[in-house]
Design a protein around this motif. Structure first.
Motif, PDB file in Angstrom:
ATOM      1  N   ALA A   1       0.958  -1.328  -0.086  1.00  0.00           N
ATOM      2  CA  ALA A   1       0.123   0.164   0.111  1.00  0.00           C
ATOM      3  C   ALA A   1       1.059   1.600   0.530  1.00  0.00           C
ATOM      4  N   PRO A   2       0.713   2.385  -1.259  1.00  0.00           N
ATOM      5  CA  PRO A   2       1.171   2.949  -0.873  1.00  0.00           C
ATOM      6  C   PRO A   2       1.370   3.793   0.267  1.00  0.00           C
ATOM      7  N   ARG A   3       2.778   4.403   0.932  1.00  0.00           N
ATOM      8  CA  ARG A   3       2.993   5.644   2.005  1.00  0.00           C
ATOM      9  C   ARG A   3       2.570   6.607   1.609  1.00  0.00           C
TER      10      ARG A   3
ATOM     11  N   GLU B   1      -4.146   9.608  -4.667  1.00  0.00           N
ATOM     12  CA  GLU B   1      -3.340  10.130  -5.489  1.00  0.00           C
ATOM     13  C   GLU B   1      -3.007  11.344  -6.358  1.00  0.00           C
TER      14      GLU B   1
ATOM     15  N   SER C   1       3.794   9.844   8.175  1.00  0.00           N
ATOM     16  CA  SER C   1       3.150   9.138   6.621  1.00  0.00           C
ATOM     17  C   SER C   1       2.021   8.102   7.848  1.00  0.00           C
TER      18      SER C   1
ATOM     19  N   GLN D   1      -1.091   4.992   5.804  1.00  0.00           N
ATOM     20  CA  GLN D   1      -0.712   3.972   5.619  1.00  0.00           C
ATOM     21  C   GLN D   1      -1.435   3.126   4.925  1.00  0.00           C
ATOM     22  N   GLN D   2      -2.403   2.925   3.665  1.00  0.00           N
ATOM     23  CA  GLN D   2      -3.752   1.770   4.266  1.00  0.00           C
ATOM     24  C   GLN D   2      -3.556   0.359   4.779  1.00  0.00           C
TER      25      GLN D   2
ATOM     26  N   TRP E   1      -5.944   2.237   8.112  1.00  0.00           N
ATOM     27  CA  TRP E   1      -5.775   3.518   7.495  1.00  0.00           C
ATOM     28  C   TRP E   1      -4.555   3.950   9.307  1.00  0.00           C
TER      29      TRP E   1
ATOM     30  N   ASP F   1       2.395   5.360  10.404  1.00  0.00           N
ATOM     31  CA  ASP F   1       3.335   4.120   9.827  1.00  0.00           C
ATOM     32  C   ASP F   1       4.565   5.005  10.666  1.00  0.00           C
ATOM     33  N   ARG F   2       5.102   5.724   9.867  1.00  0.00           N
ATOM     34  CA  ARG F   2       5.824   6.813  10.217  1.00  0.00           C
ATOM     35  C   ARG F   2       6.119   7.915  10.594  1.00  0.00           C
TER      36      ARG F   2
END
Length: 451
Positions: free
Chosen positions: A5-7, A69, A117, A119-120, A127, A130-131
């Motif tokens: 999954a995109p971050r 996106e 960040s 993330q899903q 969601w 995560d970072r």
């Protein structure tokens, strides 16, 4: 193999447009709402705070987001238009988490949060953060090149759940750097008093002055009251004199006098003159800083003054021709030259040759209804204010007329969408595709934001 999954870093989401499936824009992202969890579990992202075109802020659950996106957020097309209200257990990522001082678990070193960040989660619609992007040492967010920065897992830092005193504001300001003053004022209005004070302290005097002019009266008084008196005086000097006078008029007399005494004498003199007039009169509404030219000035001189980027569009719409002195209160007022006329005549033409002297100026004691009628009758965006002796005292602009004709709390309420209008449609009704109100009115996904 399942795709990762995109971050997305939240600084890249600020101001991003939100679209429905038909491609129609419904608003812009202003913040993200998370709920902190026990232990070192990453916070769950509940949803986005979206500002509609009416400036109303609503809550968009992440379950309604179908894609983030290419600099845009796509929704299912159904929005709950109930006004967003933050719950005690929730945190605003941009408003409250950025610029915090937290601790690296491994080294016990204090670091500053510059970004986070989200993330899903795989195979789910949830969601989470995560970072965390942090900077070691202290200093402004614009000095990143001079300090070590690193991105770590959420579990590698601690301190987000603690109440922080003296939290910085550099990253928050960098996030909203491109906002117009009115939009940044709207951001400040929705922050907590503590955070609002921190952001105000981090703004430079000119930027804070511009933002104060767009804030509700209560916020203005709160912010100016928390500044050191010397800085408060500097900010008042940077404000338009009429706005500074309106703000000072709301303060106790002794505090008003202390601030005026700290201001530059010429700046204070302008404000004192305005304070002498009743608030809802031409004298109370006017600014003392219009464009004033002598009769022997040319069209080229006038256009050079009009080009000043610090002037509002209304003040730049015309110049006032007077005998010396060149600043208000001037010698005899001779007439006005409108911007369109300046564009039609050769640069060497004297402004005294193209005067509009047929239009009667406003008397400083003219009441607000009379001033508003003048603007409506003659389609004006600014008008001169002249005293009995014929001296130009200042100019009233249409924005100040509107400001005083609208309800006192107009900055705090989205007057395009009144509460009684909500009730007639069903409070909490949802906005369907194309922006229309749908049936229902249920709380969204059990989150239940709203009034």
């Amino acid at each position: 193999m399942a795709a990762v999954a995109p971050r997305v870093f939240v600084s890249h989401l600020t101001g991003v447009a939100v679209f429905d499936p038909n491609g129609d824009q419904v608003g812009r992202v202003r913040d993200l709402v998370v709920i902190l969890r026990v232990g070192r579990k990453p916070p769950r992202l509940l949803g986005l705070v979206v500002e509609l075109s009416t400036r109303r802020r609503i809550f968009l659950p992440m379950t309604r987001v179908t894609g983030i996106e290419s600099g845009q957020v796509i929704t299912t097309g159904v929005l709950n238009v109930r006004r967003f209200e933050q719950r005690p257990t929730e945190r605003l990522v941009i408003g409250e988490l950025l610029d915090r001082r937290v601790t690296l678990v491994e080294t016990r070193e204090e670091v500053t949060v510059l970004d986070v960040s989200v993330q899903q989660l795989p195979a789910r619609r949830d969601w989470e953060i995560d970072r965390v992007f942090v900077r070691k040492g202290r200093g402004g967010a614009f000095r990143r090149s001079k300090a070590e920065t690193l991105t770590v897992e959420w579990s590698a830092v601690t301190g987000f759940s603690l109440e922080e005193h003296g939290q910085g504001a550099e990253s928050l300001l960098a996030t909203f750097e491109q906002l117009r003053p009115a939009d940044l004022a709207n951001v400040l209005h929705h922050l907590s008093p503590k955070r609002r004070s921190e952001v105000a302290n981090a703004l430079d005097d000119d930027r804070l002055a511009d933002v104060l002019e767009e804030l509700p009266e209560d916020d203005q008084i709160e912010i100016i009251g928390k500044l050191k008196e010397e800085r408060a005086a500097d900010v008042l000097e940077a404000m338009d004199p009429d706005d500074a006078a309106d703000l000072l008029a709301e303060l106790p007399q002794d505090e008003q006098e202390r601030l005026l005494a700290l201001m530059q004498p010429d700046e204070a003199a302008d404000v004192r003159r305005l304070l002498a007039y009743e608030e809802k009169t031409a004298g109370g509404l006017m600014t003392t800083e219009p464009i004033v030219l002598r009769p022997d000035a040319t069209v080229a001189d006038a256009l050079a003054r009009v080009r000043n980027p610090d002037l509002s569009p209304a003040l730049a719409a015309q110049v006032y021709v007077c005998r010396p002195p060149d600043e208000t209160p001037t010698g005899k007022y001779l007439g006005t030259v409108h911007f369109q006329r300046l564009l039609r005549d050769p640069p060497y033409t004297l402004v005294s040759a193209i005067l509009d002297d047929a239009l009667q100026p406003l008397d400083p004691e003219a009441a607000l209804p009379e001033v508003a009628g003048f603007f409506a009758t003659y389609d004006m965006v600014a008008a001169p204010v002249v005293d009995e002796s014929g001296s130009l005292l200042g100019a009233v602009t249409v924005d100040d007329v509107l400001d005083h004709m609208l309800p006192e709390d107009w900055r705090e309420t989205e007057f395009h969408l009144h509460e009684d209008e909500d009730e007639s449609r069903g409070v909490g009704g949802e906005m369907g595709e194309g922006g229309e109100m749908g049936e229902g009115g249920d709380e969204v996904e059990g989150v239940g934001h709203g009034s």
